[in-house]
Design a protein around this motif. Structure first.
Motif, PDB file in Angstrom:
ATOM      1  N   ALA A 294      -2.710  11.816  -2.186  1.00 13.70           N
ATOM      2  CA  ALA A 294      -3.800  10.856  -2.382  1.00 13.70           C
ATOM      3  C   ALA A 294      -3.419   9.816  -3.424  1.00 13.70           C
ATOM      4  CB  ALA A 294      -5.074  11.589  -2.802  1.00 13.70           C
ATOM      5  N   GLY A 295      -2.714  10.241  -4.459  1.00 14.55           N
ATOM      6  CA  GLY A 295      -2.292   9.310  -5.502  1.00 14.55           C
ATOM      7  C   GLY A 295      -1.346   8.249  -4.970  1.00 14.55           C
ATOM      8  N   MET A 296      -0.367   8.647  -4.164  1.00 18.88           N
ATOM      9  CA  MET A 296       0.558   7.672  -3.586  1.00 18.88           C
ATOM     10  C   MET A 296      -0.176   6.703  -2.665  1.00 18.88           C
ATOM     11  SD  MET A 296       4.080   9.785  -2.814  1.00 18.88           S
ATOM     12  CE  MET A 296       3.287  11.116  -1.891  1.00 18.88           C
ATOM     13  N   MET A 297      -1.120   7.216  -1.904  1.00 14.77           N
ATOM     14  CA  MET A 297      -1.903   6.355  -1.018  1.00 14.77           C
ATOM     15  C   MET A 297      -2.772   5.390  -1.822  1.00 14.77           C
ATOM     16  SD  MET A 297      -2.988   9.237   1.817  1.00 14.77           S
ATOM     17  CE  MET A 297      -3.949   8.122   2.864  1.00 14.77           C
ATOM     18  N   ALA A 298      -3.320   5.867  -2.928  1.00 18.30           N
ATOM     19  CA  ALA A 298      -4.164   5.018  -3.762  1.00 18.30           C
ATOM     20  C   ALA A 298      -3.367   3.875  -4.374  1.00 18.30           C
ATOM     21  CB  ALA A 298      -4.831   5.843  -4.857  1.00 18.30           C
ATOM     22  N   VAL A 299      -2.152   4.168  -4.843  1.00 19.41           N
ATOM     23  CA  VAL A 299      -1.306   3.126  -5.415  1.00 19.41           C
ATOM     24  C   VAL A 299      -1.033   2.035  -4.383  1.00 19.41           C
ATOM     25  CG1 VAL A 299       0.992   2.605  -6.312  1.00 19.41           C
ATOM     26  CG2 VAL A 299      -0.228   4.618  -7.125  1.00 19.41           C
ATOM     27  N   LYS A 300      -0.697   2.448  -3.174  1.00 15.58           N
ATOM     28  CA  LYS A 300      -0.401   1.467  -2.129  1.00 15.58           C
ATOM     29  C   LYS A 300      -1.642   0.672  -1.747  1.00 15.58           C
ATOM     30  CE  LYS A 300       2.060   0.906   2.235  1.00 15.58           C
ATOM     31  NZ  LYS A 300       2.899   1.571   3.264  1.00 15.58           N
ATOM     32  N   ALA A 301      -2.793   1.350  -1.659  1.00 17.13           N
ATOM     33  CA  ALA A 301      -4.035   0.665  -1.299  1.00 17.13           C
ATOM     34  C   ALA A 301      -4.429  -0.352  -2.366  1.00 17.13           C
ATOM     35  CB  ALA A 301      -5.155   1.680  -1.086  1.00 17.13           C
ATOM     36  N   VAL A 302      -4.309   0.025  -3.641  1.00 12.51           N
ATOM     37  CA  VAL A 302      -4.642  -0.900  -4.722  1.00 12.51           C
ATOM     38  C   VAL A 302      -3.711  -2.105  -4.700  1.00 12.51           C
ATOM     39  CG1 VAL A 302      -4.619  -1.183  -7.236  1.00 12.51           C
ATOM     40  CG2 VAL A 302      -5.742   0.805  -6.211  1.00 12.51           C
ATOM     41  N   ALA A 303      -2.412  -1.855  -4.544  1.00  2.69           N
ATOM     42  CA  ALA A 303      -1.452  -2.957  -4.533  1.00  2.69           C
ATOM     43  C   ALA A 303      -1.711  -3.912  -3.373  1.00  2.69           C
ATOM     44  CB  ALA A 303      -0.026  -2.400  -4.455  1.00  2.69           C
ATOM     45  N   LYS A 304      -1.972  -3.369  -2.200  1.00  2.00           N
ATOM     46  CA  LYS A 304      -2.239  -4.213  -1.035  1.00  2.00           C
ATOM     47  C   LYS A 304      -3.555  -4.976  -1.213  1.00  2.00           C
ATOM     48  CE  LYS A 304      -0.141  -4.653   2.080  1.00  2.00           C
ATOM     49  NZ  LYS A 304       0.830  -5.712   2.477  1.00  2.00           N
ATOM     50  N   ALA A 305      -4.549  -4.345  -1.834  1.00  2.00           N
ATOM     51  CA  ALA A 305      -5.820  -5.025  -2.090  1.00  2.00           C
ATOM     52  C   ALA A 305      -5.629  -6.180  -3.067  1.00  2.00           C
ATOM     53  CB  ALA A 305      -6.850  -4.035  -2.633  1.00  2.00           C
ATOM     54  N   VAL A 306      -4.764  -5.994  -4.061  1.00  2.00           N
ATOM     55  CA  VAL A 306      -4.448  -7.072  -4.998  1.00  2.00           C
ATOM     56  C   VAL A 306      -3.821  -8.245  -4.257  1.00  2.00           C
ATOM     57  CG1 VAL A 306      -2.962  -7.749  -6.926  1.00  2.00           C
ATOM     58  CG2 VAL A 306      -4.219  -5.587  -7.026  1.00  2.00           C
ATOM     59  N   GLU A 307      -2.854  -7.962  -3.405  1.00  2.00           N
ATOM     60  CA  GLU A 307      -2.203  -9.011  -2.623  1.00  2.00           C
ATOM     61  C   GLU A 307      -3.219  -9.762  -1.764  1.00  2.00           C
ATOM     62  OE1 GLU A 307       0.983  -7.332  -0.354  1.00  2.00           O
ATOM     63  OE2 GLU A 307       1.909  -6.359  -2.086  1.00  2.00           O
ATOM     64  N   THR A 308      -4.102  -9.017  -1.116  1.00  2.00           N
ATOM     65  CA  THR A 308      -5.122  -9.633  -0.259  1.00  2.00           C
ATOM     66  C   THR A 308      -6.056 -10.526  -1.064  1.00  2.00           C
ATOM     67  OG1 THR A 308      -5.048  -7.771   1.279  1.00  2.00           O
ATOM     68  CG2 THR A 308      -7.012  -9.154   1.347  1.00  2.00           C
ATOM     69  N   ALA A 309      -6.410 -10.078  -2.269  1.00  2.00           N
ATOM     70  CA  ALA A 309      -7.334 -10.841  -3.110  1.00  2.00           C
ATOM     71  C   ALA A 309      -6.809 -12.246  -3.393  1.00  2.00           C
ATOM     72  CB  ALA A 309      -7.598 -10.102  -4.413  1.00  2.00           C
ATOM     73  N   VAL A 310      -5.505 -12.373  -3.664  1.00  2.00           N
ATOM     74  CA  VAL A 310      -4.955 -13.697  -3.958  1.00  2.00           C
ATOM     75  C   VAL A 310      -4.553 -14.439  -2.687  1.00  2.00           C
ATOM     76  CG1 VAL A 310      -4.237 -13.076  -6.283  1.00  2.00           C
ATOM     77  CG2 VAL A 310      -2.636 -12.777  -4.400  1.00  2.00           C
ATOM     78  N   ASN A 311      -4.107 -13.720  -1.670  1.00  4.38           N
ATOM     79  CA  ASN A 311      -3.721 -14.381  -0.421  1.00  4.38           C
ATOM     80  C   ASN A 311      -4.910 -15.029   0.281  1.00  4.38           C
ATOM     81  OD1 ASN A 311      -0.970 -13.861  -0.508  1.00  4.38           O
ATOM     82  ND2 ASN A 311      -1.161 -11.882   0.520  1.00  4.38           N
ATOM     83  N   GLU A 312      -6.102 -14.459   0.106  1.00  5.61           N
ATOM     84  CA  GLU A 312      -7.295 -14.961   0.777  1.00  5.61           C
ATOM     85  C   GLU A 312      -8.135 -15.883  -0.100  1.00  5.61           C
ATOM     86  OE1 GLU A 312      -8.165 -14.426   4.049  1.00  5.61           O
ATOM     87  OE2 GLU A 312      -6.123 -13.623   4.136  1.00  5.61           O
ATOM     88  N   ALA A 313      -7.669 -16.152  -1.320  1.00  8.15           N
ATOM     89  CA  ALA A 313      -8.425 -17.019  -2.229  1.00  8.15           C
ATOM     90  C   ALA A 313      -8.292 -18.478  -1.812  1.00  8.15           C
ATOM     91  CB  ALA A 313      -7.927 -16.829  -3.651  1.00  8.15           C
ATOM     92  N   GLU A 314      -9.414 -19.173  -1.763  1.00 10.48           N
ATOM     93  CA  GLU A 314      -9.441 -20.585  -1.404  1.00 10.48           C
ATOM     94  C   GLU A 314      -9.662 -21.454  -2.644  1.00 10.48           C
ATOM     95  OE1 GLU A 314     -12.158 -21.395   1.748  1.00 10.48           O
ATOM     96  OE2 GLU A 314     -11.561 -19.644   2.923  1.00 10.48           O
ATOM     97  N   THR A 315      -9.157 -22.663  -2.596  1.00 14.29           N
ATOM     98  CA  THR A 315      -9.305 -23.607  -3.702  1.00 14.29           C
ATOM     99  C   THR A 315     -10.777 -23.810  -4.048  1.00 14.29           C
ATOM    100  OG1 THR A 315      -7.262 -24.750  -3.127  1.00 14.29           O
ATOM    101  CG2 THR A 315      -8.870 -25.977  -4.437  1.00 14.29           C
ATOM    102  N   ALA A 316     -11.100 -23.693  -5.340  1.00 12.52           N
ATOM    103  CA  ALA A 316     -12.483 -23.871  -5.801  1.00 12.52           C
ATOM    104  C   ALA A 316     -12.494 -24.065  -7.308  1.00 12.52           C
ATOM    105  CB  ALA A 316     -13.338 -22.658  -5.430  1.00 12.52           C
ATOM    106  N   TYR A 317     -13.502 -24.770  -7.806  1.00 15.18           N
ATOM    107  CA  TYR A 317     -13.728 -24.972  -9.234  1.00 15.18           C
ATOM    108  C   TYR A 317     -12.515 -25.614  -9.924  1.00 15.18           C
ATOM    109  CZ  TYR A 317     -16.790 -21.334  -7.519  1.00 15.18           C
ATOM    110  OH  TYR A 317     -17.649 -20.604  -6.728  1.00 15.18           O
TER     111      TYR A 317
END
Length: 325
Positions: A294-317
């Motif tokens: 579960a720990g290894m899966m959590a690390v990968k899920a968190v890392a991929k979620a971080v990547e998604t957060a910035v990859n999907e960010a649109e220009t604003a403010y």
């Protein structure tokens, strides 16, 4: 191990509420039947609610919601809105006949310098909880990610827009996912690589920037292209790991700790003394599981979620978003 939608993890529902015009919002993760939970706080300046309840020595064994929010300490009032929504449905820990107290834990990012200086209130927290009934996932500029940004160590003119991301994986019957709001002073990379996704818009290396930050803090002076001690204070990356693994409260605290490795493998620098980096972990406990897996899966899920957060960010403010490039 295969990637799955985070909504495949039964027993949880995720909702969003935000104010796009003013640049803030919150994201509610509800577990109406109750979930065993843990937390790991590594940043030195957290804005959190009821995290002490999650320590194994304390009495409460289950929670009913995690709220990720903007607004720094001001945004903590949004948690009351989530409590109100759950209470209206009779969900919570029974305390007296006819009265139950929903257990809602929370962590906030500092987004007061993006958009207007406003924050999520009780009404916005209530709306995020109500929106979770739809359980429709949004990424980038949404919910608690609405006012998130990265690369602020040289000031806002060098920063980029960030946001919120999710990711989830399955191995056998075990499912592990993550919701992460990325609000860092430095750079975001693909996991375990030198591929920079977002961050400081400068030709300086992070080592050079950090050296300038040290000089600025010690000399209390800074040249125009130097790191600002004030800029380094306005950060916090927060998130929550969701799983169906059968773990104890102590084990969920360990899982939250392991999940933080997903941040350290994508965000540089991270866990600074004035950050509020906080990771929750919650489980329905329906599937026998091994902590290391579960720990290894959590690390990968968190890392991929971080990547998604910035990859999907649109220009604003006034901040450039990677998705808009």
């Amino acid at each position: 191990m295969k990637q799955i939608p985070i909504t495949d993890i039964a027993g949880f529902q995720i909702g969003y509420a935000d104010n796009q015009a003013q640049g803030t919002g919150c994201t509610a993760i509800l577990c109406k039947a109750g979930a065993v939970a843990g937390v790991d706080v590594r940043g030195g300046g957290p804005a959190t609610r009821d995290t002490d309840l999650l320590q194994p020595k304390n009495t409460v064994e289950q929670i009913h919601a995690v709220l990720l929010s903007g607004g720094s300490a001001f945004g903590l009032e949004a948690g009351t809105g989530v409590m109100k929504y759950l209470s209206e449905q009779g969900i919570g820990m029974p305390v007296t006949p006819g009265v139950s107290v929903p257990i809602v834990v929370q962590a906030d990012i500092f987004d007061l310098a993006v958009g207007d200086a406003v924050w999520p209130d009780v009404a916005m927290g209530y709306e995020a909880a109500r929106d979770s009934e739809h359980n429709v996932i949004r990424h980038g500029n949404a919910g608690a990610g609405m006012g998130a940004s990265v690369g602020k160590i040289l000031g806002p003119e060098k920063a980029m827009k960030s946001g919120i991301g999710t990711a989830a994986y399955q191995c056998g019957d075990l499912q592990v996912g993550a919701v992460v709001v990325v609000n860092a002073c430095g750079d975001v990379f693909e996991m375990d690589s030198r591929t920079k996704l977002a961050g400081v818009q400068s030709d300086l290396t992070m080592e050079e920037i950090m050296a300038q930050l040290f000089e600025a803090q010690t000399a209390q002076s800074a040249a125009p292209e130097s790191a600002s001690p004030e800029s380094s204070r306005k950060n916090t990356t927060i998130g929550c790991v969701l799983t169906n693994g059968a773990f104890t409260k102590a084990q969920m605290n360990k899982l939250a700790s392991l999940a933080q490795n997903g941040l350290s493998r994508t965000i540089r620098p991270v866990n600074m003394t004035l950050d509020g980096d906080t990771m929750f972990a919650i489980t329905t406990g329906s599937v026998p599981a091994v902590m290391d897996v579960a720990g290894m899966m959590a690390v990968k899920a968190v890392a991929k979620a971080v990547e998604t957060a910035v990859n999907e960010a649109e220009t604003a403010y006034g901040l450039k978003g990677r998705k808009s490039q």
